[in-house]
Design a protein around this motif. Structure first.
Motif, PDB file in Angstrom:
ATOM      1  N   MET A 118       6.922  13.747 -47.289  1.00  0.00           N
ATOM      2  CA  MET A 118       7.578  15.064 -47.110  1.00  0.00           C
ATOM      3  C   MET A 118       8.975  14.910 -46.503  1.00  0.00           C
ATOM      4  N   ARG A 119       9.886  15.671 -47.005  1.00  0.00           N
ATOM      5  CA  ARG A 119      11.273  15.634 -46.566  1.00  0.00           C
ATOM      6  C   ARG A 119      11.411  16.253 -45.160  1.00  0.00           C
ATOM      7  N   GLU A 120      12.277  15.674 -44.347  1.00  0.00           N
ATOM      8  CA  GLU A 120      12.510  16.189 -42.985  1.00  0.00           C
ATOM      9  C   GLU A 120      13.348  17.471 -43.024  1.00  0.00           C
ATOM     10  N   GLU A 121      12.994  18.472 -42.224  1.00  0.00           N
ATOM     11  CA  GLU A 121      13.789  19.702 -42.130  1.00  0.00           C
ATOM     12  C   GLU A 121      14.943  19.523 -41.141  1.00  0.00           C
ATOM     13  N   ILE A 122      14.689  18.698 -40.100  1.00  0.00           N
ATOM     14  CA  ILE A 122      15.731  18.396 -39.115  1.00  0.00           C
ATOM     15  C   ILE A 122      15.955  16.883 -39.136  1.00  0.00           C
ATOM     16  N   VAL A 123      17.213  16.477 -39.184  1.00  0.00           N
ATOM     17  CA  VAL A 123      17.501  15.039 -39.108  1.00  0.00           C
ATOM     18  C   VAL A 123      18.548  14.800 -38.025  1.00  0.00           C
ATOM     19  N   LYS A 124      18.479  13.623 -37.425  1.00  0.00           N
ATOM     20  CA  LYS A 124      19.508  13.249 -36.479  1.00  0.00           C
ATOM     21  C   LYS A 124      20.441  12.265 -37.182  1.00  0.00           C
ATOM     22  N   VAL A 125      21.724  12.589 -37.181  1.00  0.00           N
ATOM     23  CA  VAL A 125      22.719  11.702 -37.775  1.00  0.00           C
ATOM     24  C   VAL A 125      23.704  11.357 -36.664  1.00  0.00           C
ATOM     25  N   SER A 126      23.797  10.072 -36.351  1.00  0.00           N
ATOM     26  CA  SER A 126      24.592   9.621 -35.228  1.00  0.00           C
ATOM     27  C   SER A 126      24.106  10.380 -33.980  1.00  0.00           C
ATOM     28  N   ASP A 127      24.959  11.158 -33.310  1.00  0.00           N
ATOM     29  CA  ASP A 127      24.526  11.811 -32.071  1.00  0.00           C
ATOM     30  C   ASP A 127      24.228  13.306 -32.238  1.00  0.00           C
ATOM     31  N   LYS A 128      24.168  13.812 -33.502  1.00  0.00           N
ATOM     32  CA  LYS A 128      23.970  15.261 -33.694  1.00  0.00           C
ATOM     33  C   LYS A 128      22.767  15.572 -34.577  1.00  0.00           C
ATOM     34  N   GLU A 129      22.213  16.773 -34.376  1.00  0.00           N
ATOM     35  CA  GLU A 129      21.088  17.228 -35.196  1.00  0.00           C
ATOM     36  C   GLU A 129      21.576  18.143 -36.310  1.00  0.00           C
ATOM     37  N   PHE A 130      21.005  17.939 -37.466  1.00  0.00           N
ATOM     38  CA  PHE A 130      21.346  18.749 -38.643  1.00  0.00           C
ATOM     39  C   PHE A 130      20.059  19.311 -39.231  1.00  0.00           C
ATOM     40  N   ARG A 131      20.162  20.502 -39.861  1.00  0.00           N
ATOM     41  CA  ARG A 131      18.957  21.030 -40.503  1.00  0.00           C
ATOM     42  C   ARG A 131      19.183  21.239 -42.000  1.00  0.00           C
ATOM     43  N   LEU A 132      18.070  21.219 -42.728  1.00  0.00           N
ATOM     44  CA  LEU A 132      18.129  21.287 -44.190  1.00  0.00           C
ATOM     45  C   LEU A 132      18.828  22.559 -44.663  1.00  0.00           C
ATOM     46  N   LEU A 133      19.755  22.408 -45.606  1.00  0.00           N
ATOM     47  CA  LEU A 133      20.470  23.552 -46.152  1.00  0.00           C
ATOM     48  C   LEU A 133      20.193  23.701 -47.659  1.00  0.00           C
ATOM     49  N   TYR A 134      20.463  22.659 -48.427  1.00  0.00           N
ATOM     50  CA  TYR A 134      20.152  22.664 -49.863  1.00  0.00           C
ATOM     51  C   TYR A 134      19.317  21.432 -50.170  1.00  0.00           C
ATOM     52  N   ASP A 135      18.147  21.635 -50.789  1.00  0.00           N
ATOM     53  CA  ASP A 135      17.342  20.462 -51.121  1.00  0.00           C
ATOM     54  C   ASP A 135      17.765  19.897 -52.479  1.00  0.00           C
ATOM     55  N   SER A 136      17.201  18.739 -52.812  1.00  0.00           N
ATOM     56  CA  SER A 136      17.688  18.022 -53.988  1.00  0.00           C
ATOM     57  C   SER A 136      17.495  18.814 -55.284  1.00  0.00           C
ATOM     58  N   SER A 137      16.470  19.666 -55.346  1.00  0.00           N
ATOM     59  CA  SER A 137      16.293  20.413 -56.605  1.00  0.00           C
ATOM     60  C   SER A 137      17.355  21.510 -56.738  1.00  0.00           C
ATOM     61  N   GLN A 138      17.749  22.128 -55.620  1.00  0.00           N
ATOM     62  CA  GLN A 138      18.840  23.117 -55.675  1.00  0.00           C
ATOM     63  C   GLN A 138      20.159  22.442 -56.052  1.00  0.00           C
ATOM     64  N   ILE A 139      20.375  21.256 -55.482  1.00  0.00           N
ATOM     65  CA  ILE A 139      21.603  20.519 -55.779  1.00  0.00           C
ATOM     66  C   ILE A 139      21.631  20.133 -57.261  1.00  0.00           C
ATOM     67  N   LYS A 140      20.489  19.635 -57.748  1.00  0.00           N
ATOM     68  CA  LYS A 140      20.384  19.194 -59.145  1.00  0.00           C
ATOM     69  C   LYS A 140      20.748  20.336 -60.102  1.00  0.00           C
ATOM     70  N   LYS A 141      20.188  21.528 -59.839  1.00  0.00           N
ATOM     71  CA  LYS A 141      20.447  22.695 -60.693  1.00  0.00           C
ATOM     72  C   LYS A 141      21.932  23.009 -60.756  1.00  0.00           C
ATOM     73  N   ARG A 142      22.554  23.019 -59.582  1.00  0.00           N
ATOM     74  CA  ARG A 142      23.973  23.373 -59.487  1.00  0.00           C
ATOM     75  C   ARG A 142      24.849  22.317 -60.179  1.00  0.00           C
ATOM     76  N   VAL A 143      24.501  21.046 -59.950  1.00  0.00           N
ATOM     77  CA  VAL A 143      25.296  19.952 -60.522  1.00  0.00           C
ATOM     78  C   VAL A 143      25.175  19.958 -62.051  1.00  0.00           C
ATOM     79  N   GLU A 144      23.981  20.217 -62.557  1.00  0.00           N
ATOM     80  CA  GLU A 144      23.806  20.260 -64.015  1.00  0.00           C
ATOM     81  C   GLU A 144      24.575  21.420 -64.628  1.00  0.00           C
ATOM     82  N   MET A 145      24.638  22.530 -63.910  1.00  0.00           N
ATOM     83  CA  MET A 145      25.399  23.684 -64.387  1.00  0.00           C
ATOM     84  C   MET A 145      26.892  23.340 -64.490  1.00  0.00           C
ATOM     85  N   LEU A 146      27.402  22.673 -63.447  1.00  0.00           N
ATOM     86  CA  LEU A 146      28.817  22.258 -63.466  1.00  0.00           C
ATOM     87  C   LEU A 146      29.072  21.292 -64.612  1.00  0.00           C
ATOM     88  N   ALA A 147      28.155  20.342 -64.817  1.00  0.00           N
ATOM     89  CA  ALA A 147      28.321  19.354 -65.897  1.00  0.00           C
ATOM     90  C   ALA A 147      28.368  20.050 -67.254  1.00  0.00           C
TER      91      ALA A 147
END
Ligand code: IMP
Ligand code: MG
Length: 183
Positions: free
Chosen positions: A1-30
């Motif tokens: 399962m994909r993490e909703e919160i990740v730590k990158v370097s010294d900061k916390e980030f939360r999920l905004l767009y998952d890979s399926s949302q990104i895929k849809k958008r990228v295919e549309m642009l292509a």
């Protein structure tokens, strides 16, 4: 399962767009780019490092003959733009008379892209258009048109993943995450 919160370097980030949302958008642009470029052999100029995942996925769905080149520009440190743009690695393709599509991760102030577009236009291409995974329209300082824009973000948003970094980390994440103290 994909993490909703990740730590990158010294900061916390939360999920905004998952890979399926990104895929849809990228295919549309292509799809849009393929239709616009049909009948020509465009040169995709991909900007390292940030666009490497976006470019790889976008190019897989381009269905006209094309060439691919990579350049590297640098203008960013930490979570704030330094405003300084310097060329790091140059273009190796003859683009004179060609349709160029610049592939970029984010157009924020537009300074990086503005400076690159000036350099590309000196090489007398037939056309130059810009495909950016993310734009921050409220931060734009230079007259840069992003013809193919993936996701629009707010000026204050800072994101990582899918090629985008925070202090050089987080580029390997397959989803896009936003700095956790926002929204
Ligand atoms: P600009 O010259 O201000 O348009 O800066 C564009 C560059 O800044 C992008 O190519 C990114 O490398 C970087 N950048 C801008 N916003 C973000 C962000 O939210 N996350 C990670 N990198 C960013
Ligand atoms: Mg970049």
């Amino acid at each position: 399962m994909r993490e909703e919160i990740v730590k990158v370097s010294d900061k916390e980030f939360r999920l905004l767009y998952d890979s399926s949302q990104i895929k849809k958008r990228v295919e549309m642009l292509a799809g849009e780019i393929s239709r616009d470029m049909a009948g020509s052999v465009p040169v995709f100029v991909c900007m390292l490092k940030g666009s490497f995942m976006f470019a790889a996925d976008l190019l897989r769905h381009i269905d006209c003959p094309c060439e691919v080149s990579f350049i590297r520009y640098s203008s960013y440190r930490g979570t704030h733009s330094t405003g300084k743009v310097r060329a790091v690695m140059g273009l190796d393709t003859d683009v004179r008379g060609r349709n160029i599509v610049v592939v970029e991760d984010i157009v924020e102030t537009g300074r990086t892209m503005y400076s690159l577009l000036a350099k590309l236009n000196d090489l007398r291409p037939a056309s130059v258009s810009v495909a950016a995974l993310v734009t921050k329209p409220d931060r734009l300082e230079k007259p840069v048109e992003v013809k193919y824009a993936g996701f629009k973000m707010k000026a204050t948003d800072f994101i990582v993943g899918y090629g985008l970094d925070y202090n050089e980390q987080g580029r390997n994440l397959s989803d896009i995450y936003i700095l956790n103290n926002q929204k």
